[in-house]
Design an enzyme around this catalytic site. Structure first.
Site, PDB file in Angstrom:
ATOM      1  N   ASP A 208      20.080  46.745  38.069  1.00 19.80           N
ATOM      2  CA  ASP A 208      20.610  46.218  36.806  1.00 19.80           C
ATOM      3  C   ASP A 208      20.581  44.692  36.796  1.00 19.80           C
ATOM      4  OD1 ASP A 208      21.115  48.836  36.185  1.00 19.80           O
ATOM      5  OD2 ASP A 208      23.292  48.705  36.290  1.00 19.80           O
ATOM      6  N   SER A 209      19.864  44.094  37.715  1.00 18.26           N
ATOM      7  CA  SER A 209      19.852  42.628  37.799  1.00 18.26           C
ATOM      8  C   SER A 209      18.424  42.143  38.012  1.00 18.26           C
ATOM      9  CB  SER A 209      20.793  42.178  38.917  1.00 18.26           C
ATOM     10  OG  SER A 209      20.427  42.795  40.142  1.00 18.26           O
TER      11      SER A 209
END
Ligand SMILES: *[C@@H]1O[C@H](CO)[C@@H](O)[C@H](O)[C@H]1NC(C)=O
Ligand SMILES: *[C@@H]1O[C@H](CO)[C@@H](O)[C@H](O)[C@H]1NC(C)=O
Length: 304
Positions: A208-209
Site C-alpha cells: 500500500d506504499s
C-alpha cells in the site's frame, strides 16, 4: 505473507478450535481475544547441514529490475548473496504464499477465501516431524492466531491481511502465528525458533506504499538484528524476497541471502542459478533432512 483464507491447510482439531475466537472484530471483541489468545514460543537446537536457523521475509509486488536499484535493498544485497535469477511462481499474491508453504498453488488463482484439504501437508508438518521449532510473525496482527484481516484502528489503513499467510487453524499452530510485538518479546527472551516467516504490515511491505518504503523498512528492521546475538546465532540464514513481481514483468524478483551462515568470502557475491519459491522448501528440507512434500519442492534446486 498474506494469510489467506486457504484455511484448512492444517487440520482442524474438531471441538477445540473456536473459529469466532480467531476472527474477532470490533474493539471489545479484539480486546477480549487479546486477553485469552494462547501464544507459544517454541525453540530447539537441531543442527542443520549448512545452517541452524532460517528466516524468510516476504515484501510485496516488485520486479527484480526495480528492487535491485533501490538504495536500501542494494545495500542489503551488498551484505550478502544476491540471487540474480530468482522467480516467483504466479500472480496474484496468495498462490505464491501457498506455493512457498506447500510446494504447489493447489489450483488457487486469486486472493479470495479458499479452503485446502486438511490432509494437505506443508513445510510446517515436515519441521514438526523433524523437531525443528517454527513460528510465523506478522506485523500488526492483533493477537496470536488471528485469522481475519485487520486495519489500523485509528486510520483505517490496511495492517495485516490473511492472504499473506497459509491457513493454520489447529490451536497449537495458531499459537505460533504471532505478531511483531511477540517477535521482539521472543528475541529479548532468546526464545526465537529455528524456522520463521516474517512479514511486515501492508505499509511496510510496500503493497500500500512504495518500493522505497519496503526498502527502508527492510534495512531498518534487519540492520540491528544482524548484530543481535539472540537473532544472528551461529549459522543463521536470512532470505529476503518478494511474493511476486509486477503483472507486466517476467516475475523475476529480488532475493538476497544474509546472516552468519553466509561466509565472509561470499558477502557481496551473486548467484545466477535459476531458483523459485519452491527452492525455499527444498533448501530447508535438505538442511534438516526432513524429506519432502512430494510436490514441486522435489525438483527445486536448494540455494544453500
Ligand atoms: C500481539 O499479540 C499479543 C499476543 O496475543 C497481544 O497480547 C498483543 O496485544 C499484540 N500486540 C499488538 C500491538 O497488537
Ligand atoms: C505499519 O507499521 C509501522 C511501524 O513499523 C507503523 O508506523 C504504521 O502505522 C503501520 N501501518 C499501519 C497501516 O498501521
Amino acid at each position: 505473507m498474506i494469510f489467506i483464507r486457504a484455511a484448512a491447510f492444517f487440520a482442524f482439531a474438531s471441538g477445540v478450535y473456536t473459529q469466532s475466537q480467531y476472527t474477532a472484530t470490533g474493539t471489545a471483541a479484539i480486546a477480549a481475544a487479546q486477553a485469552t489468545a494462547r501464544t507459544l514460543s517454541p525453540s530447539s537446537n537441531i543442527a542443520g547441514l549448512t545452517f541452524n536457523r532460517f528466516v524468510q521475509i516476504f515484501l510485496e509486488n516488485q520486479d527484480y529490475s526495480a528492487a535491485i536499484k533501490d538504495t536500501n535493498l542494494a545495500y542489503l544485497a551488498s551484505q550478502g548473496i544476491t540471487l540474480t535469477n530468482y522467480f516467483a511462481i504466479t500472480h496474484p499474491s496468495q498462490p505464491n504464499y501457498v506455493a512457498a508453504a506447500g510446494g504447489n498453488t493447489f489450483g488457487i488463482t486469486d486472493d479470495s477465501t479458499h479452503y485446502i484439504s486438511s490432509s494437505t501437508k506443508t513445510i510446517v508438518d515436515l519441521l514438526e516431524n523433524g523437531g525443528v521449532s517454527w513460528s510465523v510473525y506478522q506485523e500488526d496482527m492483533p493477537y496470536s492466531g488471528f485469522e481475519a484481516n485487520y486495519k489500523n484502528q485509528k486510520t483505517g489503513a490496511n495492517d495485516y491481511v490473511r492472504k499473506h499467510k497459509y491457513g493454520n487453524p489447529h490451536p497449537h499452530r495458531l499459537a505460533k502465528s504471532k505478531n511483531l510485538t511477540m517477535f521482539y518479546h521472543d528475541l529479548d527472551n532468546n526464545k526465537l525458533p529455528q524456522w520463521m516467516f516474517i512479514t511486515p504490515n501492508m505499509t511496510n511491505d510496500g503493497h500500500d506504499s512504495s518500493l522505497a518504503t519496503a526498502g527502508s523498512w527492510s534495512r531498518n528492521f534487519l540492520t540491528p538484528l544482524l548484530s543481535n546475538s539472540n537473532f544472528n546465532v551461529d549459522g543463521t540464514l536470512v532470505m529476503l524476497t518478494f511474493d511476486e513481481g509486477t503483472t507486466s514483468g517476467t516475475n523475476q524478483i529480488y532475493a538476497v541471502l544474509l546472516g552468519s551462515a553466509v561466509s565472509s568470502a561470499k558477502v557481496g557475491t551473486k548467484d545466477s542459478t535459476k531458483y523459485n519459491h519452491y527452492s525455499l522448501l527444498s533448501t530447508v528440507e535438505r538442511n534438516w533432512d526432513l524429506g519432502n512434500l512430494g510436490q514441486n519442492d522435489v525438483n527445486a534446486t536448494p540455494f544453500f
